[in-house]
Enzyme design. Structure first.
Site, PDB file in Angstrom:
ATOM      1  N   HIS A  22      10.918   0.913  -2.119  1.00  0.00           N
ATOM      2  CA  HIS A  22      11.112  -0.385  -2.743  1.00  0.00           C
ATOM      3  C   HIS A  22      12.580  -0.827  -2.736  1.00  0.00           C
ATOM      4  O   HIS A  22      12.887  -1.915  -3.212  1.00  0.00           O
ATOM      5  CB  HIS A  22      10.623  -0.369  -4.196  1.00  0.00           C
ATOM      6  CG  HIS A  22       9.142  -0.266  -4.346  1.00  0.00           C
ATOM      7  ND1 HIS A  22       8.429   0.855  -3.981  1.00  0.00           N
ATOM      8  CD2 HIS A  22       8.230  -1.147  -4.842  1.00  0.00           C
ATOM      9  CE1 HIS A  22       7.148   0.656  -4.244  1.00  0.00           C
ATOM     10  NE2 HIS A  22       7.005  -0.547  -4.773  1.00  0.00           N
ATOM     11  N   GLU A  26       0.421  -5.411   6.167  1.00  0.00           N
ATOM     12  CA  GLU A  26       1.629  -6.100   6.617  1.00  0.00           C
ATOM     13  C   GLU A  26       1.564  -6.485   8.091  1.00  0.00           C
ATOM     14  O   GLU A  26       2.000  -7.571   8.488  1.00  0.00           O
ATOM     15  CB  GLU A  26       2.858  -5.227   6.348  1.00  0.00           C
ATOM     16  CG  GLU A  26       3.263  -5.169   4.879  1.00  0.00           C
ATOM     17  CD  GLU A  26       2.382  -4.269   4.039  1.00  0.00           C
ATOM     18  OE1 GLU A  26       2.448  -4.381   2.792  1.00  0.00           O
ATOM     19  OE2 GLU A  26       1.630  -3.455   4.624  1.00  0.00           O
TER      20      GLU A  26
END
Length: 327
Positions: free
Chosen positions: A131, A62
């Site tokens: 998540h 990321e």
């Protein structure tokens, strides 16, 4: 104007397609966004249409994804990096707040950073750990970033287009709970929805409720149920959290004198506090009751069945609004 019935995630894909077709400097990048079409299929078909140079499958890194996008944006491109889930953004946090958000001021305006960071966010889909976070407040706290959270397919396409065209970085948080939960007519043509402009989803006279994203629909459901009890609720969908439409907040509150804020993020440090502070500063003399906060709890986001207890749902929202209305 022609239109088609789309889900929210289809509106994301439609918005991306339209902006990539309109501007060759727009590109999509991220984990599995290319041949696989993204974990939620938000980029499905874009790889075949625009090729590997504009739909880029990246490594699982990321920080590298956002760092690369910052460099691209500084030199005139308009990258749209996807974080596969908003809970995966933390390794890239330094790139977002130290570089993307500061590029304009650091370079004294020589460079801007026209990039839109897309991320599915929020709970309710029985996902594993990391998540389901709702940490929008992290990004609203950082000067130089804009933060957008749509709640309908039509708004999603227009807000995404406006974000991609914006000269500064935008964190575009997509509430995955409602990715496929309903459809709406969305114009085929390209259009924008102005950033920083709230939408009054329901007019009311008794109490104002401020919300965004996936919480808009259960808030509307609660408002309709309260109407049967004689409580007339105004529902304001903020849509853009930074810049926040404080004029719309104050205008609604001065009409009703009572308010509640609904968000799924934890209560402490959540944006409900900022909204309430704005009301105190701008419209204190209109206040007739304490403002209620109907939020997630100050605990790590729970797994599976406990999500139903964590997320504000219509019954809990209705109770909170009633508390403000009947004080």
């Amino acid at each position: 104007m022609s239109a088609q019935s789309l889900t929210l995630v289809q509106a994301v894909r439609d918005g991306l397609y339209g902006e990539m077709e309109r501007d060759e400097d727009v590109l999509v990048m991220g984990e599995d966004v290319g041949k696989n079409g993204g974990v939620f299929r938000a980029t499905q078909g874009l790889y075949e249409e625009f090729g590997e140079d504009r739909v880029v499958d990246t490594p699982l890194a990321e920080s590298g994804i956002i760092g690369t996008a910052v460099g691209m944006a500084a030199y005139g491109m308009r990258p749209v990096p996807e974080m596969q889930f908003s809970g995966f953004m933390y390794p890239a946090f330094d790139q977002i707040v130290s570089h993307a958000a500061r590029l304009r001021t650091r370079s004294r305006g020589r460079y801007t950073c026209p990039m839109t960071i897309r991320a599915p966010y929020g709970g309710g889909i029985r996902a594993p750990e990391h998540h389901s976070e709702s940490k929008e407040a992290f990004y609203t706290h950082e000067p130089g970033l804009k933060v957008v959270v749509p709640s309908t397919p039509r708004d999603t396409k227009g807000l995404l287009a406006a974000s991609i065209r914006d000269p500064d970085p935008v964190v575009f948080l997509e509430p995955k709970l409602i990715y496929r939960s309903f459809r709406e007519e969305v114009p085929d043509e390209a259009y924008t929805v102005e950033l920083g402009e709230a939408n009054v989803r329901r007019e009311g006279e008794d109490v104002s409720v401020f919300t965004w994203g996936a919480m808009t629909r259960p808030t509307m459901e609660a408002a309709e149920a309260l109407a049967e009890e004689g409580i007339d609720v105004e529902v304001v969908d903020l849509r853009t959290l930074k810049p926040m439409d404080t004029d719309a907040i104050v205008e609604s509150f001065t009409k009703t004198g009572r308010a509640a804020v609904v968000h799924e993020a934890p209560k402490t440090g959540g944006l409900a506090g900022e909204i309430i502070a704005t009301i105190q500063e701008e419209a204190l003399l209109y206040q007739e009751a304490p403002i209620t906060r109907i939020t997630g709890f100050d605990v790590p986001f729970p797994l599976y069945a406990l999500e139903d207890y964590y997320l504000p749902e219509p019954a809990r929202i209705k109770d909170g609004i009633r508390e403000a209305a009947e004080f």
